[in-house]
Scaffold this motif. Structure first.
Motif, PDB file in Angstrom:
ATOM      1  N   PHE A   1      23.099 -13.550 -18.370  1.00  0.00           N
ATOM      2  CA  PHE A   1      23.711 -14.862 -18.587  1.00  0.00           C
ATOM      3  C   PHE A   1      23.062 -15.641 -19.734  1.00  0.00           C
ATOM      4  N   PRO A   2      21.725 -15.757 -19.799  1.00  0.00           N
ATOM      5  CA  PRO A   2      21.146 -16.446 -20.957  1.00  0.00           C
ATOM      6  C   PRO A   2      21.539 -15.808 -22.286  1.00  0.00           C
ATOM      7  N   LEU A   3      21.572 -14.485 -22.337  1.00  0.00           N
ATOM      8  CA  LEU A   3      21.945 -13.819 -23.586  1.00  0.00           C
ATOM      9  C   LEU A   3      23.386 -14.143 -23.965  1.00  0.00           C
ATOM     10  N   LEU A   4      24.266 -14.185 -22.974  1.00  0.00           N
ATOM     11  CA  LEU A   4      25.667 -14.522 -23.251  1.00  0.00           C
ATOM     12  C   LEU A   4      25.793 -15.966 -23.748  1.00  0.00           C
ATOM     13  N   VAL A   5      25.035 -16.877 -23.140  1.00  0.00           N
ATOM     14  CA  VAL A   5      25.084 -18.279 -23.563  1.00  0.00           C
ATOM     15  C   VAL A   5      24.598 -18.419 -25.006  1.00  0.00           C
ATOM     16  N   PHE A   6      23.499 -17.742 -25.338  1.00  0.00           N
ATOM     17  CA  PHE A   6      22.960 -17.848 -26.692  1.00  0.00           C
ATOM     18  C   PHE A   6      23.886 -17.188 -27.716  1.00  0.00           C
ATOM     19  N   ALA A   7      24.540 -16.101 -27.338  1.00  0.00           N
ATOM     20  CA  ALA A   7      25.511 -15.481 -28.241  1.00  0.00           C
ATOM     21  C   ALA A   7      26.672 -16.433 -28.501  1.00  0.00           C
ATOM     22  N   THR A   8      27.093 -17.142 -27.464  1.00  0.00           N
ATOM     23  CA  THR A   8      28.206 -18.079 -27.602  1.00  0.00           C
ATOM     24  C   THR A   8      27.865 -19.218 -28.549  1.00  0.00           C
ATOM     25  N   ILE A   9      26.693 -19.841 -28.369  1.00  0.00           N
ATOM     26  CA  ILE A   9      26.358 -20.978 -29.238  1.00  0.00           C
ATOM     27  C   ILE A   9      26.075 -20.509 -30.666  1.00  0.00           C
ATOM     28  N   THR A  10      25.655 -19.246 -30.822  1.00  0.00           N
ATOM     29  CA  THR A  10      25.459 -18.711 -32.174  1.00  0.00           C
ATOM     30  C   THR A  10      26.800 -18.536 -32.882  1.00  0.00           C
ATOM     31  N   LEU A  11      27.803 -18.052 -32.162  1.00  0.00           N
ATOM     32  CA  LEU A  11      29.128 -17.897 -32.756  1.00  0.00           C
ATOM     33  C   LEU A  11      29.788 -19.253 -33.022  1.00  0.00           C
ATOM     34  N   VAL A  12      29.580 -20.204 -32.117  1.00  0.00           N
ATOM     35  CA  VAL A  12      30.153 -21.542 -32.311  1.00  0.00           C
ATOM     36  C   VAL A  12      29.524 -22.228 -33.526  1.00  0.00           C
ATOM     37  N   ALA A  13      28.317 -21.806 -33.892  1.00  0.00           N
ATOM     38  CA  ALA A  13      27.658 -22.402 -35.054  1.00  0.00           C
ATOM     39  C   ALA A  13      28.372 -22.073 -36.362  1.00  0.00           C
ATOM     40  N   ILE A  14      29.184 -21.009 -36.380  1.00  0.00           N
ATOM     41  CA  ILE A  14      29.849 -20.595 -37.626  1.00  0.00           C
ATOM     42  C   ILE A  14      30.721 -21.712 -38.203  1.00  0.00           C
ATOM     43  N   PRO A  15      31.652 -22.300 -37.444  1.00  0.00           N
ATOM     44  CA  PRO A  15      32.431 -23.402 -38.034  1.00  0.00           C
ATOM     45  C   PRO A  15      31.587 -24.626 -38.375  1.00  0.00           C
ATOM     46  N   VAL A  16      30.481 -24.821 -37.660  1.00  0.00           N
ATOM     47  CA  VAL A  16      29.596 -25.949 -37.993  1.00  0.00           C
ATOM     48  C   VAL A  16      28.980 -25.728 -39.363  1.00  0.00           C
ATOM     49  N   TYR A  17      28.476 -24.517 -39.604  1.00  0.00           N
ATOM     50  CA  TYR A  17      27.871 -24.202 -40.895  1.00  0.00           C
ATOM     51  C   TYR A  17      28.893 -24.306 -42.024  1.00  0.00           C
ATOM     52  N   ARG A  18      30.123 -23.920 -41.730  1.00  0.00           N
ATOM     53  CA  ARG A  18      31.123 -23.849 -42.790  1.00  0.00           C
ATOM     54  C   ARG A  18      31.776 -25.195 -43.079  1.00  0.00           C
ATOM     55  N   TYR A  19      32.069 -25.968 -42.037  1.00  0.00           N
ATOM     56  CA  TYR A  19      32.924 -27.135 -42.243  1.00  0.00           C
ATOM     57  C   TYR A  19      32.230 -28.479 -41.999  1.00  0.00           C
ATOM     58  N   ALA A  20      31.041 -28.485 -41.425  1.00  0.00           N
ATOM     59  CA  ALA A  20      30.376 -29.773 -41.197  1.00  0.00           C
ATOM     60  C   ALA A  20      30.000 -30.407 -42.531  1.00  0.00           C
ATOM     61  N   PRO A  21      30.297 -31.668 -42.734  1.00  0.00           N
ATOM     62  CA  PRO A  21      29.932 -32.324 -44.003  1.00  0.00           C
ATOM     63  C   PRO A  21      28.417 -32.438 -44.126  1.00  0.00           C
ATOM     64  N   TYR A  22      27.939 -32.340 -45.357  1.00  0.00           N
ATOM     65  CA  TYR A  22      26.496 -32.445 -45.575  1.00  0.00           C
ATOM     66  C   TYR A  22      26.067 -33.899 -45.418  1.00  0.00           C
ATOM     67  N   LEU A  23      25.099 -34.106 -44.548  1.00  0.00           N
ATOM     68  CA  LEU A  23      24.564 -35.444 -44.304  1.00  0.00           C
ATOM     69  C   LEU A  23      23.184 -35.536 -44.954  1.00  0.00           C
ATOM     70  N   ASP A  24      23.105 -36.207 -46.070  1.00  0.00           N
ATOM     71  CA  ASP A  24      21.843 -36.281 -46.816  1.00  0.00           C
ATOM     72  C   ASP A  24      20.936 -37.361 -46.224  1.00  0.00           C
ATOM     73  N   VAL A  25      20.563 -37.153 -44.956  1.00  0.00           N
ATOM     74  CA  VAL A  25      19.738 -38.159 -44.288  1.00  0.00           C
ATOM     75  C   VAL A  25      18.283 -38.114 -44.757  1.00  0.00           C
ATOM     76  N   PHE A  26      17.875 -37.011 -45.388  1.00  0.00           N
ATOM     77  CA  PHE A  26      16.491 -36.887 -45.850  1.00  0.00           C
ATOM     78  C   PHE A  26      16.354 -37.096 -47.350  1.00  0.00           C
ATOM     79  N   GLY A  27      17.454 -37.385 -48.029  1.00  0.00           N
ATOM     80  CA  GLY A  27      17.407 -37.663 -49.455  1.00  0.00           C
ATOM     81  C   GLY A  27      16.953 -36.491 -50.306  1.00  0.00           C
TER      82      GLY A  27
END
Length: 243
Positions: A35-61
């Motif tokens: 179960f932990p491995l399945l959960v981590f695989a899921t959040i890793t795959l869900v990260a793909i659209p975040v990496y691709r489409y999330a706008p860059y937030l230059d909070v650190f300048g």
């Protein structure tokens, strides 16, 4: 019908062997590794659209701009925020799963050390990543707009710290604790392989203009996690052990 005393033929060695056998059965019944491995695989795959489409937030300048061109010297903070929240939610789901499994099987699992270490590593990963944003171990190019390949020379300690600051390393280090909690040698060997893959990937520098350049860094560990979840699920215990 007569009541006759049952002869006690078990000696100390037989009793000790029975206790050890019962201990092994309990440890196997406690495991829910898939179960932990399945959960981590899921959040890793869900990260793909975040990496691709999330706008860059230059909070650190860290971004530098010139006409029609912007270069940012640090990963998107939205990605770090995603991993922090995703990991905390993942450990909450894992804790709930083990509690439910313990009630169903009648065998408790000391899952608290794993969850506590996992949450601590997620918070530490966030803190180290922010620190590395302002104190990068990898040398930064003099001209951030240059497209020429740069030869990067960093000592082993630098590569180690940079690799351990990744979400995949945080997942793998916590899995070492789960292997100890479940007394699971197969999970230990699997986790060491997973950590090695994460360390290699975490220190790779990819020169690519494709917006999907990050895919190998997510698809490879996700595939490893899914394969592990499948393998451990096929051999998961089904019998209940009750006192």
């Amino acid at each position: 019908m007569t009541d006759e005393p049952v002869p006690q033929t078990d000696g100390p060695h037989e009793l000790l062997s029975a206790v050890r056998a019962l201990t092994r059965r309990v440890r196997v019944a406690q495991r829910g590794t898939w179960f932990p491995l399945l959960v981590f695989a899921t959040i890793t795959l869900v990260a793909i659209p975040v990496y691709r489409y999330a706008p860059y937030l230059d909070v650190f300048g860290t971004c530098r701009s010139r006409p029609q061109h912007t270069v940012c010297m640090a990963p998107n903070p939205a990605e770090l925020g995603y991993w922090t929240v995703a990991l905390l939610l993942a450990y909450a789901a894992i804790a709930a799963f083990y509690v439910r499994q313990s009630r169903r099987r009648g065998v408790g699992t000391p899952i608290r050390p794993y969850v506590v270490v996992g949450v601590a590593l997620a918070v530490l990963m966030t803190a180290v990543s922010i620190w590395l944003t302002f104190h990068p171990l990898l040398p930064q190019p003099a001209d951030p707009f240059s497209t020429d390949p740069v030869q990067i020379e960093v000592g082993p300690a630098g590569w180690l710290v940079n690799g351990l600051a990744s979400p995949l390393a945080a997942i793998g280090l916590a899995l070492l604790v789960l292997a100890w909690v479940e007394r699971h040698w197969a999970l230990l060997a699997y986790t060491l392989v997973y950590l090695a893959i994460g360390m290699v990937q975490g220190n790779q520098v990819i020169h690519s203009s494709s917006p999907w350049f990050f895919l190998p860094h997510l698809l490879v560990p996700a595939a490893v996690l899914l394969l592990g979840a499948t393998a451990f699920a096929l051999f998961r215990p089904t019998a209940e052990v009750r006192a």
